[in-house]
Motif scaffolding. Structure first.
Motif, PDB file in Angstrom:
ATOM      1  N   ALA A 105       0.835  -1.203   0.000  1.00 27.15           N
ATOM      2  CA  ALA A 105       0.000   0.000   0.000  1.00 27.15           C
ATOM      3  C   ALA A 105       0.868   1.251   0.000  1.00 27.15           C
ATOM      4  O   ALA A 105       0.578   2.219  -0.702  1.00 27.15           O
ATOM      5  CB  ALA A 105      -0.928  -0.013   1.213  1.00 27.15           C
TER       6      ALA A 105
ATOM      7  N   PHE B 173      10.920   3.344 -14.214  1.00 24.21           N
ATOM      8  CA  PHE B 173      11.460   3.952 -15.427  1.00 24.21           C
ATOM      9  C   PHE B 173      12.971   3.744 -15.527  1.00 24.21           C
ATOM     10  O   PHE B 173      13.505   3.504 -16.610  1.00 24.21           O
ATOM     11  CB  PHE B 173      11.111   5.447 -15.448  1.00 24.21           C
ATOM     12  CG  PHE B 173      11.393   6.085 -16.770  1.00 24.21           C
ATOM     13  CD1 PHE B 173      10.744   5.641 -17.915  1.00 24.21           C
ATOM     14  CD2 PHE B 173      12.316   7.096 -16.898  1.00 24.21           C
ATOM     15  CE1 PHE B 173      11.007   6.207 -19.140  1.00 24.21           C
ATOM     16  CE2 PHE B 173      12.580   7.676 -18.116  1.00 24.21           C
ATOM     17  CZ  PHE B 173      11.919   7.227 -19.244  1.00 24.21           C
TER      18      PHE B 173
ATOM     19  N   MET C  38       2.136   2.199  -3.442  1.00 29.12           N
ATOM     20  CA  MET C  38       1.192   2.809  -4.363  1.00 29.12           C
ATOM     21  C   MET C  38       0.624   4.132  -3.847  1.00 29.12           C
ATOM     22  O   MET C  38      -0.099   4.812  -4.561  1.00 29.12           O
ATOM     23  CB  MET C  38       0.032   1.852  -4.676  1.00 29.12           C
ATOM     24  CG  MET C  38       0.456   0.624  -5.453  1.00 29.12           C
ATOM     25  SD  MET C  38       1.558   0.987  -6.823  1.00 29.12           S
ATOM     26  CE  MET C  38       0.462   1.804  -7.947  1.00 29.12           C
ATOM     27  N   THR C  39       0.927   4.497  -2.597  1.00 29.01           N
ATOM     28  CA  THR C  39       0.415   5.782  -2.104  1.00 29.01           C
ATOM     29  C   THR C  39       1.550   6.758  -1.790  1.00 29.01           C
ATOM     30  O   THR C  39       1.899   7.586  -2.627  1.00 29.01           O
ATOM     31  CB  THR C  39      -0.452   5.576  -0.856  1.00 29.01           C
ATOM     32  OG1 THR C  39       0.308   4.820   0.091  1.00 29.01           O
ATOM     33  CG2 THR C  39      -1.717   4.834  -1.178  1.00 29.01           C
ATOM     34  N   ASP C  40       2.175   6.588  -0.627  1.00 31.90           N
ATOM     35  CA  ASP C  40       3.194   7.558  -0.220  1.00 31.90           C
ATOM     36  C   ASP C  40       4.391   7.573  -1.148  1.00 31.90           C
ATOM     37  O   ASP C  40       4.951   8.613  -1.457  1.00 31.90           O
ATOM     38  CB  ASP C  40       3.677   7.230   1.205  1.00 31.90           C
ATOM     39  CG  ASP C  40       2.585   7.444   2.211  1.00 31.90           C
ATOM     40  OD1 ASP C  40       1.553   8.015   1.818  1.00 31.90           O
ATOM     41  OD2 ASP C  40       2.757   7.037   3.374  1.00 31.90           O
ATOM     42  N   TYR C  41       4.793   6.382  -1.580  1.00 32.74           N
ATOM     43  CA  TYR C  41       6.040   6.281  -2.323  1.00 32.74           C
ATOM     44  C   TYR C  41       5.822   6.184  -3.823  1.00 32.74           C
ATOM     45  O   TYR C  41       6.673   5.691  -4.542  1.00 32.74           O
ATOM     46  CB  TYR C  41       6.851   5.075  -1.829  1.00 32.74           C
ATOM     47  CG  TYR C  41       7.409   5.282  -0.455  1.00 32.74           C
ATOM     48  CD1 TYR C  41       8.722   5.679  -0.283  1.00 32.74           C
ATOM     49  CD2 TYR C  41       6.617   5.105   0.673  1.00 32.74           C
ATOM     50  CE1 TYR C  41       9.235   5.885   0.987  1.00 32.74           C
ATOM     51  CE2 TYR C  41       7.114   5.319   1.942  1.00 32.74           C
ATOM     52  CZ  TYR C  41       8.438   5.706   2.086  1.00 32.74           C
ATOM     53  OH  TYR C  41       8.949   5.930   3.334  1.00 32.74           O
ATOM     54  N   ILE C  42       4.674   6.667  -4.298  1.00 31.94           N
ATOM     55  CA  ILE C  42       4.310   6.420  -5.697  1.00 31.94           C
ATOM     56  C   ILE C  42       5.339   7.011  -6.666  1.00 31.94           C
ATOM     57  O   ILE C  42       5.722   6.373  -7.649  1.00 31.94           O
ATOM     58  CB  ILE C  42       2.878   6.949  -5.976  1.00 31.94           C
ATOM     59  CG1 ILE C  42       2.462   6.663  -7.414  1.00 31.94           C
ATOM     60  CG2 ILE C  42       2.733   8.411  -5.704  1.00 31.94           C
ATOM     61  CD1 ILE C  42       1.987   5.287  -7.626  1.00 31.94           C
ATOM     62  N   VAL C  43       5.833   8.228  -6.377  1.00 30.14           N
ATOM     63  CA  VAL C  43       6.783   8.870  -7.297  1.00 30.14           C
ATOM     64  C   VAL C  43       8.061   8.054  -7.374  1.00 30.14           C
ATOM     65  O   VAL C  43       8.585   7.760  -8.461  1.00 30.14           O
ATOM     66  CB  VAL C  43       7.099  10.308  -6.854  1.00 30.14           C
ATOM     67  CG1 VAL C  43       7.947  10.996  -7.882  1.00 30.14           C
ATOM     68  CG2 VAL C  43       5.829  11.071  -6.636  1.00 30.14           C
ATOM     69  N   ALA C  44       8.560   7.659  -6.195  1.00 34.98           N
ATOM     70  CA  ALA C  44       9.781   6.868  -6.157  1.00 34.98           C
ATOM     71  C   ALA C  44       9.583   5.544  -6.889  1.00 34.98           C
ATOM     72  O   ALA C  44      10.436   5.104  -7.665  1.00 34.98           O
ATOM     73  CB  ALA C  44      10.189   6.619  -4.713  1.00 34.98           C
TER      74      ALA C  44
ATOM     75  N   LEU D 231       9.537   6.100 -10.585  1.00 32.70           N
ATOM     76  CA  LEU D 231      10.885   6.456 -11.052  1.00 32.70           C
ATOM     77  C   LEU D 231      11.763   5.215 -11.169  1.00 32.70           C
ATOM     78  O   LEU D 231      12.498   5.049 -12.148  1.00 32.70           O
ATOM     79  CB  LEU D 231      11.531   7.443 -10.080  1.00 32.70           C
ATOM     80  CG  LEU D 231      11.465   8.921 -10.445  1.00 32.70           C
ATOM     81  CD1 LEU D 231      12.185   9.742  -9.399  1.00 32.70           C
ATOM     82  CD2 LEU D 231      12.096   9.157 -11.797  1.00 32.70           C
ATOM     83  N   ILE D 232      11.652   4.334 -10.166  1.00 38.53           N
ATOM     84  CA  ILE D 232      12.455   3.104 -10.211  1.00 38.53           C
ATOM     85  C   ILE D 232      12.058   2.282 -11.429  1.00 38.53           C
ATOM     86  O   ILE D 232      12.911   1.756 -12.152  1.00 38.53           O
ATOM     87  CB  ILE D 232      12.269   2.290  -8.915  1.00 38.53           C
ATOM     88  CG1 ILE D 232      12.890   3.027  -7.745  1.00 38.53           C
ATOM     89  CG2 ILE D 232      12.902   0.922  -9.049  1.00 38.53           C
ATOM     90  CD1 ILE D 232      12.624   2.396  -6.417  1.00 38.53           C
TER      91      ILE D 232
END
Lengths: 467, 168
Positions: free
Chosen positions: B134, B149, B137-143, B146-147
């Motif tokens: 969870a 990509f 997909m919520t707090d760490y979504i950007v990270a 990025l990983i």
């Protein structure tokens, strides 16, 4: 907050990153289109349109979003425009057979990485953005597919991996010191300082600040010239903004300690860049040392927070981008005819006097003499440093001021070696063909530099100032 | 000493010794095998600190995947005549100076902190996998994205470099 509302907030906040998302989607689209082996023109079109879309979609939101992972900074937006414009300028460079899908894909991903370097607030994002830019750079170094470029690329990869590892170790210490990944919560302790020093290694490596510059000359020499132009502007500017944001996020007690560290490194960088350039025989390698010296000149403006430092940095960065695009464009015109060593440049001044005259202007700007914008940029830099010296009275700042001015003088010697060869010696061992359009483009870069000298306020109208 | 302490020091010493072994051995295969011990030792420490998920990932990906990759790399590299791939150390003295200076400051920095950790370690819920999933997909979504990509970039790069390898 339950999961559903969290997801809704995230979706709403993700639209603030629409520029980054657009470039990312463009990059993936490029890969998919690439499967059908389209002509290079199609690839160039997708590349250009993606960058333009990114250009139009840059928002003007300010503040921390997405659970404090991303910091949107309206002031720093000008650098996103600069990055996109510099990348778009790569389309002007002469075509090569290696310009395929992967080439444009990797350029776009390095741009995305640089954008996130500007956006990063959480240390995890900082690290990932640096890695994304680095991985794309390692592969781009190798696009000439020669044995020597393999060597340069492996050296770059190994040094980069080590610096990333040191950076990760620093981040783990910072986590230990503050119990989190945000720089603002760091206590003023020795552990924080050691952690910060190790953490900064990764950023300084990307901005090629001494003593983390060792990869620069070899990489620049072997990388395709337009990629060098990209390397010397895009990741460097993004890395410097990252340093600016790091410095701003730190608690005040740590800021003054770090300024001494940054300024010490800037001093060493200027000296190493200047004296390293004197003995170079290869034109791109010479410019690599010049770029190192310019890192040393750019760094003070992001770390010394005086009233005019940010404006000075914007001006210097824009001028730096124009100068580097100009000189590397000039070098790439010669590079495609295997004119790479300095002594190969002999005698073409008689064949193309106008081209030679235009490049003299660009090189004088790189040195930092009037009547070019390079002079104004240096003037802004040194007045920033001087005004900081007045408030702080630190001897290191004074030393930087004196050494900086002296090395500007020395740099005149090595920057003018290309025009010296061009006009005053007679060699012409190789055939050089330059079209009229290409001469006009080099002239364009020179004219921009002259124009920015006479009217430095032109830039001011592009920089949207927010109250 | 409680049994937990005994286990803690056991894993600590094993990890440390194996780490020093990697530095001292010149045979790359030996170094790779010692790396397995280091990674397993760290996995043991994770278990002791109740980070079971991290421990499982450590064993699966690092000890299982990465070391196998290194072993493959060694096997596929051109061998010298005696059949052993050896490494050496350069610039021992400067490296020693830099690292001992750094070590001194680290020890100082850690000693000055009293207590060493000022914050309680966040307690993970019983179902770590669900919690971490969870969080991704919520707090760490950007990270997370990025990983993803970065992996794509690396994959494209690796395929491209491998495709052109034969030309050299």
């Amino acid at each position: 907050m339950d999961l559903l509302t969290t997801l809704e907030t995230i979706i709403a906040e993700l639209t603030l990153l629409q520029s980054e998302i657009a470039i990312l989607s463009g990059a993936i689209l490029l890969l998919v289109v690439g499967l059908f082996r389209p002509p290079t023109l199609v690839l160039k079109a997708i590349f250009g349109i993606t960058l333009l879309a990114g250009f139009l979609l840059i928002g003007d939101h300010d503040g921390l979003v997405l659970n404090q992972f991303v910091q949107l900074d309206r002031q720093a937006n000008i650098f996103k425009y600069l990055i996109l414009a510099s990348t778009l300028a790569l389309l002007l460079f002469p075509s090569h057979r290696f310009q395929n899908v992967e080439y444009y894909f990797l350029l776009l991903s390095a741009v995305v990485g640089s954008f996130f370097m500007i956006d990063a607030h959480h240390l995890l994002i900082t690290f990932l953005a640096l890695e994304l830019t680095s991985f794309a750079s390692y592969i781009l170094t190798n696009f000439r597919f020669r044995r020597s470029s393999f060597e340069a690329s492996i050296k770059y990869l190994l040094l980069g991996a080590v610096s990333s590892a040191i950076m990760l170790y620093g981040i783990s210490l910072l986590y230990g010191a503050s119990g989190g990944f945000l720089l603002a919560h760091l206590p003023d302790s020795k552990l924080s300082i050691v952690g910060l020093l190790l953490f900064s290694v990764g950023v300084l490596f990307k901005t090629s600040v001494a003593p983390f510059h060792i990869w620069t000359p070899a990489t620049y020499q072997e990388t395709p010239t337009e990629v060098v132009a990209f390397f010397s502007v895009v990741p460097k500017v993004a890395g410097l903004i990252l340093i600016l944001h790091i410095q701003q996020a730190l608690p005040e007690s740590l800021q003054s300690d770090m300024i001494l560290f940054w300024m010490g490194l800037a001093l060493v960088t200027v000296v190493i860049g200047t004296f390293g350039a004197i003995y170079q025989k290869h034109a791109t390698r010479l410019m690599a040392y010049g770029a190192i010296a310019h890192s040393g000149f750019l760094l003070p403006m992001v770390v010394l927070s005086t009233e005019m430092s940010f404006g000075a940095f914007v001006y210097y960065a824009v001028v730096y981008a124009v100068m580097n695009m100009g000189i590397f464009y000039f070098l790439s015109l010669h590079d495609q005819h295997q004119i790479t060593e300095l002594r190969d440049f002999g005698g073409y001044g008689k064949q193309y006097p106008w081209l030679g005259a235009a490049i003299v202007v660009v090189l004088i700007a790189l040195t930092g003499l009037p009547p070019t914008a390079g002079f104004t940029a240096k003037l802004f830099l040194f007045s920033t440093v001087w005004s900081y010296f007045h408030t702080s009275g630190s001897l290191l700042i004074l030393t930087y001021f004196v050494i900086g001015i002296l090395s500007t003088g020395i740099s005149l010697y090595y920057y003018l070696r290309i025009p010296y060869q061009y006009f005053l010696t007679d060699g012409r061992h190789k055939i050089l063909k330059v079209s009229k359009v290409q001469i006009v483009l080099v002239t364009f870069f020179a004219v921009v530099l002259l124009l920015l000298f006479t009217r430095p306020d032109i830039l001011g109208s592009f920089v949207v100032t927010y109250p | 000493m409680t049994p937990i302490d005994v286990a803690f020091f056991f894993f600590l010493i094993v990890t440390g010794l194996a780490g020093i072994g990697i530095l001292l051995t010149r045979n790359v295969i030996h170094a790779a095998m010692l790396l397995v011990i280091v990674l397993l030792g760290v996995a043991g420490l994770y278990v002791l600190f109740r980070a079971e998920f991290a421990a499982v990932v450590q064993v699966l990906i690092y000890a299982g995947g990465i070391v196998v990759l290194i072993a493959f790399g060694v096997m596929l590299t051109n061998r010298p005549e005696n059949g052993k791939l050896m490494t050496g150390n350069h610039l021992v003295l400067p490296a020693l100076l830099v690292s001992s200076g750094l070590f001194y400051y680290l020890v100082q920095g850690i000693q000055l902190l009293d207590p060493i950790a000022t914050q309680q370690v966040a307690k993970l819920p019983e179902d770590q996998v669900e919690y971490i999933g969870a969080a991704f997909m919520t707090d760490y979504i950007v990270a997370f994205e990025l990983i993803a990509f970065i992996l794509l970039v690396v994959l494209v790069g690796a395929a491209y470099l491998a495709k052109h390898h034969s030309r050299l």
